[in-house]
Write a protein that holds these residues in place. Structure first.
Motif, PDB file in Angstrom:
ATOM      1  N   ALA A   1       0.818  -1.209   0.000  1.00  0.00           N
ATOM      2  CA  ALA A   1       0.000   0.000   0.000  1.00  0.00           C
ATOM      3  C   ALA A   1       0.854   1.262   0.000  1.00  0.00           C
ATOM      4  O   ALA A   1       0.502   2.263  -0.644  1.00  0.00           O
ATOM      5  CB  ALA A   1      -0.934  -0.005   1.217  1.00  0.00           C
ATOM      6  N   LYS A   2       1.986   1.246   0.690  1.00  0.00           N
ATOM      7  CA  LYS A   2       2.866   2.415   0.737  1.00  0.00           C
ATOM      8  C   LYS A   2       3.439   2.712  -0.648  1.00  0.00           C
ATOM      9  O   LYS A   2       3.577   3.877  -1.042  1.00  0.00           O
ATOM     10  CB  LYS A   2       3.995   2.182   1.734  1.00  0.00           C
ATOM     11  N   LEU A   3       3.776   1.668  -1.393  1.00  0.00           N
ATOM     12  CA  LEU A   3       4.273   1.842  -2.751  1.00  0.00           C
ATOM     13  C   LEU A   3       3.249   2.583  -3.606  1.00  0.00           C
ATOM     14  O   LEU A   3       3.578   3.555  -4.304  1.00  0.00           O
ATOM     15  CB  LEU A   3       4.569   0.473  -3.371  1.00  0.00           C
ATOM     16  N   PHE A   4       2.002   2.152  -3.567  1.00  0.00           N
ATOM     17  CA  PHE A   4       0.980   2.760  -4.413  1.00  0.00           C
ATOM     18  C   PHE A   4       0.632   4.168  -3.966  1.00  0.00           C
ATOM     19  O   PHE A   4       0.334   5.037  -4.794  1.00  0.00           O
ATOM     20  CB  PHE A   4      -0.266   1.872  -4.435  1.00  0.00           C
ATOM     21  N   SER A   5       0.678   4.411  -2.673  1.00  0.00           N
ATOM     22  CA  SER A   5       0.421   5.744  -2.168  1.00  0.00           C
ATOM     23  C   SER A   5       1.450   6.726  -2.705  1.00  0.00           C
ATOM     24  O   SER A   5       1.117   7.827  -3.162  1.00  0.00           O
ATOM     25  CB  SER A   5       0.431   5.733  -0.641  1.00  0.00           C
ATOM     26  N   LYS A   6       2.723   6.340  -2.676  1.00  0.00           N
ATOM     27  CA  LYS A   6       3.785   7.221  -3.180  1.00  0.00           C
ATOM     28  C   LYS A   6       3.763   7.325  -4.703  1.00  0.00           C
ATOM     29  O   LYS A   6       4.119   8.359  -5.271  1.00  0.00           O
ATOM     30  CB  LYS A   6       5.147   6.709  -2.726  1.00  0.00           C
ATOM     31  N   ALA A   7       3.348   6.255  -5.358  1.00  0.00           N
ATOM     32  CA  ALA A   7       3.368   6.247  -6.818  1.00  0.00           C
ATOM     33  C   ALA A   7       2.253   7.092  -7.424  1.00  0.00           C
ATOM     34  O   ALA A   7       2.458   7.716  -8.482  1.00  0.00           O
ATOM     35  CB  ALA A   7       3.265   4.812  -7.325  1.00  0.00           C
ATOM     36  N   PHE A   8       1.092   7.148  -6.767  1.00  0.00           N
ATOM     37  CA  PHE A   8      -0.071   7.761  -7.403  1.00  0.00           C
ATOM     38  C   PHE A   8      -0.661   8.964  -6.673  1.00  0.00           C
ATOM     39  O   PHE A   8      -1.447   9.703  -7.270  1.00  0.00           O
ATOM     40  CB  PHE A   8      -1.192   6.714  -7.540  1.00  0.00           C
ATOM     41  N   ILE A   9      -0.340   9.156  -5.395  1.00  0.00           N
ATOM     42  CA  ILE A   9      -1.036  10.161  -4.591  1.00  0.00           C
ATOM     43  C   ILE A   9      -0.065  11.255  -4.155  1.00  0.00           C
ATOM     44  O   ILE A   9       1.057  10.971  -3.726  1.00  0.00           O
ATOM     45  CB  ILE A   9      -1.696   9.514  -3.356  1.00  0.00           C
ATOM     46  N   GLY A  10      -0.516  12.498  -4.227  1.00  0.00           N
ATOM     47  CA  GLY A  10       0.295  13.617  -3.770  1.00  0.00           C
ATOM     48  C   GLY A  10       0.935  14.394  -4.910  1.00  0.00           C
ATOM     49  O   GLY A  10       0.986  13.949  -6.059  1.00  0.00           O
ATOM     50  N   GLU A  11       1.434  15.581  -4.573  1.00  0.00           N
ATOM     51  CA  GLU A  11       2.024  16.455  -5.577  1.00  0.00           C
ATOM     52  C   GLU A  11       3.270  15.862  -6.215  1.00  0.00           C
ATOM     53  O   GLU A  11       3.612  16.186  -7.351  1.00  0.00           O
ATOM     54  CB  GLU A  11       2.377  17.808  -4.929  1.00  0.00           C
ATOM     55  N   ASN A  12       3.982  15.023  -5.493  1.00  0.00           N
ATOM     56  CA  ASN A  12       5.209  14.434  -6.015  1.00  0.00           C
ATOM     57  C   ASN A  12       4.998  13.066  -6.663  1.00  0.00           C
ATOM     58  O   ASN A  12       5.978  12.378  -6.980  1.00  0.00           O
ATOM     59  CB  ASN A  12       6.256  14.298  -4.900  1.00  0.00           C
ATOM     60  N   ALA A  13       3.761  12.677  -6.848  1.00  0.00           N
ATOM     61  CA  ALA A  13       3.491  11.355  -7.418  1.00  0.00           C
ATOM     62  C   ALA A  13       4.035  11.257  -8.844  1.00  0.00           C
ATOM     63  O   ALA A  13       3.726  12.105  -9.685  1.00  0.00           O
ATOM     64  CB  ALA A  13       1.995  11.087  -7.419  1.00  0.00           C
ATOM     65  N   PRO A  14       4.850  10.263  -9.118  1.00  0.00           N
ATOM     66  CA  PRO A  14       5.448  10.138 -10.455  1.00  0.00           C
ATOM     67  C   PRO A  14       4.497   9.584 -11.516  1.00  0.00           C
ATOM     68  O   PRO A  14       4.745   9.716 -12.708  1.00  0.00           O
ATOM     69  CB  PRO A  14       6.607   9.173 -10.222  1.00  0.00           C
ATOM     70  N   LEU A  15       3.412   8.940 -11.097  1.00  0.00           N
ATOM     71  CA  LEU A  15       2.450   8.376 -12.041  1.00  0.00           C
ATOM     72  C   LEU A  15       1.109   9.081 -11.843  1.00  0.00           C
ATOM     73  O   LEU A  15       0.588   9.125 -10.733  1.00  0.00           O
ATOM     74  CB  LEU A  15       2.304   6.865 -11.823  1.00  0.00           C
ATOM     75  N   ARG A  16       0.587   9.624 -12.934  1.00  0.00           N
ATOM     76  CA  ARG A  16      -0.637  10.412 -12.822  1.00  0.00           C
ATOM     77  C   ARG A  16      -1.530  10.165 -14.033  1.00  0.00           C
ATOM     78  O   ARG A  16      -1.071   9.721 -15.081  1.00  0.00           O
ATOM     79  CB  ARG A  16      -0.317  11.903 -12.712  1.00  0.00           C
ATOM     80  N   TRP A  17      -2.806  10.476 -13.856  1.00  0.00           N
ATOM     81  CA  TRP A  17      -3.762  10.389 -14.951  1.00  0.00           C
ATOM     82  C   TRP A  17      -4.078  11.787 -15.458  1.00  0.00           C
ATOM     83  O   TRP A  17      -4.054  12.759 -14.697  1.00  0.00           O
ATOM     84  CB  TRP A  17      -5.046   9.701 -14.486  1.00  0.00           C
ATOM     85  N   GLU A  18      -4.354  11.903 -16.717  1.00  0.00           N
ATOM     86  CA  GLU A  18      -4.680  13.193 -17.332  1.00  0.00           C
ATOM     87  C   GLU A  18      -6.121  13.558 -17.006  1.00  0.00           C
ATOM     88  O   GLU A  18      -7.016  13.501 -17.849  1.00  0.00           O
ATOM     89  CB  GLU A  18      -4.465  13.106 -18.848  1.00  0.00           C
ATOM     90  N   VAL A  19      -6.368  13.907 -15.763  1.00  0.00           N
ATOM     91  CA  VAL A  19      -7.700  14.321 -15.325  1.00  0.00           C
ATOM     92  C   VAL A  19      -7.582  15.672 -14.633  1.00  0.00           C
ATOM     93  O   VAL A  19      -6.559  15.978 -14.002  1.00  0.00           O
ATOM     94  CB  VAL A  19      -8.320  13.279 -14.364  1.00  0.00           C
ATOM     95  N   GLU A  20      -8.601  16.506 -14.771  1.00  0.00           N
ATOM     96  CA  GLU A  20      -8.561  17.849 -14.193  1.00  0.00           C
ATOM     97  C   GLU A  20      -8.854  17.845 -12.705  1.00  0.00           C
ATOM     98  O   GLU A  20      -8.342  18.664 -11.952  1.00  0.00           O
ATOM     99  CB  GLU A  20      -9.559  18.744 -14.926  1.00  0.00           C
ATOM    100  N   ASP A  21      -9.683  16.917 -12.265  1.00  0.00           N
ATOM    101  CA  ASP A  21     -10.113  16.872 -10.869  1.00  0.00           C
ATOM    102  C   ASP A  21      -9.056  16.171 -10.020  1.00  0.00           C
ATOM    103  O   ASP A  21      -8.757  14.990 -10.225  1.00  0.00           O
ATOM    104  CB  ASP A  21     -11.449  16.141 -10.775  1.00  0.00           C
ATOM    105  N   LYS A  22      -8.479  16.886  -9.070  1.00  0.00           N
ATOM    106  CA  LYS A  22      -7.474  16.285  -8.190  1.00  0.00           C
ATOM    107  C   LYS A  22      -8.072  15.160  -7.348  1.00  0.00           C
ATOM    108  O   LYS A  22      -7.382  14.199  -7.007  1.00  0.00           O
ATOM    109  CB  LYS A  22      -6.875  17.352  -7.274  1.00  0.00           C
ATOM    110  N   GLY A  23      -9.369  15.304  -7.032  1.00  0.00           N
ATOM    111  CA  GLY A  23     -10.021  14.255  -6.258  1.00  0.00           C
ATOM    112  C   GLY A  23     -10.096  12.952  -7.034  1.00  0.00           C
ATOM    113  O   GLY A  23      -9.971  11.864  -6.459  1.00  0.00           O
ATOM    114  N   GLU A  24     -10.291  13.042  -8.348  1.00  0.00           N
ATOM    115  CA  GLU A  24     -10.321  11.839  -9.171  1.00  0.00           C
ATOM    116  C   GLU A  24      -8.949  11.185  -9.211  1.00  0.00           C
ATOM    117  O   GLU A  24      -8.838   9.961  -9.127  1.00  0.00           O
ATOM    118  CB  GLU A  24     -10.777  12.190 -10.585  1.00  0.00           C
TER     119      GLU A  24
END
Length: 287
Positions: free
Chosen positions: A206-229
């Motif tokens: 779970a820690k891996l995925f939290s760092k990978a996808f969540i937060g301003e420094n997340a290296p993996l992101r989706w092209e969505v406008e809503d930060k909540g999404e």
């Protein structure tokens, strides 16, 4: 007409499914077709001396014969199977009609050699009226037509291979032999994949995925406008590992059931989400 003098040109162009006299096989045949998305527009219930088979007509005008594995007039597997199949077809919006056929035609159905003239007869013959096929359902279970939970159990509990991510397709193919191995391997592959893409070599679970996808420094992101999404999608990965992967790792193997199929499909969706995520270079990673 003698079998020796029967010409192949006289045979109807049909598919045959199920095994004559074996109710379970014939129920599976119908449920497989419906579960795989085959649209059955009409079903001709062929009846002779309280024994039954079907000719199904699909949206593509294909004819599929279901061999006579059904019976009626008493309580038992044959009538129960007939009631279940009729209820399934009805739930899919199939138009159902009953036809009383001769012993010779019924014998040809059993032997998978219906004639073109048999099909022509079915197309021109008026169906039995008044309709009584619903009586076959009510004689077994008056609530079966409306009991969705009971009908759902008729469908095969199998993975839809056409929807499985190609990176775990090999695990899906061997799923029935060892569901636990397939699920555990899929979790490990997902971790390895995200760890490699995100550059988080020392993180797990779970820690891996939290760092990978969540937060301003997340290296993996989706092209969505809503930060909540963005956050919600990332939390799906962490929550799945906390709710299912960790629990699975700390318990003895349990007998396979439908929950294994659900869990594998959940992991498959995570692979789908991971594929659609983009890597953002230049992020400060806390690896």
């Amino acid at each position: 007409m003698s079998w020796q003098r029967l010409s192949t040109s006289q045979l109807a162009d049909l598919e045959y499914h199920g095994m004559a006299g074996v109710t379970r096989s014939c129920v599976r045949a119908v449920s497989r077709l419906l579960a795989c998305g085959e649209v059955v527009e009409s079903a001709k219930l062929l009846t002779h001396d309280r024994r039954h088979g079907f000719v199904l007509i699909t949206r593509l005008a294909e004819c599929i014969a279901i061999l006579p594995g059904f019976t009626s007039g008493y309580s038992g597997e044959g009538p129960s199977g007939l009631a279940r199949v009729l209820a399934l077809l009805e739930s899919h919006g199939t138009e159902i009609d009953e036809y009383f056929i001769s012993s010779k035609m019924f014998h040809r159905l059993e032997k998978c050699c219906l004639l073109a003239s048999d099909v022509e007869w079915l197309e021109s013959e008026r169906a039995s009226r008044p309709m009584r096929w619903s009586d076959y359902i009510y004689a077994i279970d008056p609530n079966l037509s409306f009991n969705n939970e009971s009908l759902v159990s008729s469908y095969p509990r199998s993975l839809p291979l056409g929807l499985i991510d190609d990176r775990i397709l090999d695990l899906a193919r061997g799923f029935d032999d060892n569901p636990g191995h397939a699920i555990d391997s899929a979790y490990r592959r997902l971790e390895d994949l995200v760890r490699s893409r995100a550059g988080l070599k020392r993180e797990f679970g779970a820690k891996l995925f939290s760092k990978a996808f969540i937060g301003e420094n997340a290296p993996l992101r989706w092209e969505v406008e809503d930060k909540g999404e963005q956050q919600g999608r990332g939390q799906l990965f962490s929550a799945t590992f906390m709710a299912f992967r960790n629990a699975r790792a700390h318990r003895e193997a349990l007998p396979s059931d439908a929950s294994d199929v659900h869990e594998f499909l959940l992991i498959n969706h995570l692979f789908y989400l991971e594929r659609s995520a983009s890597k953002f270079e230049g992020r400060a990673l806390n690896a």
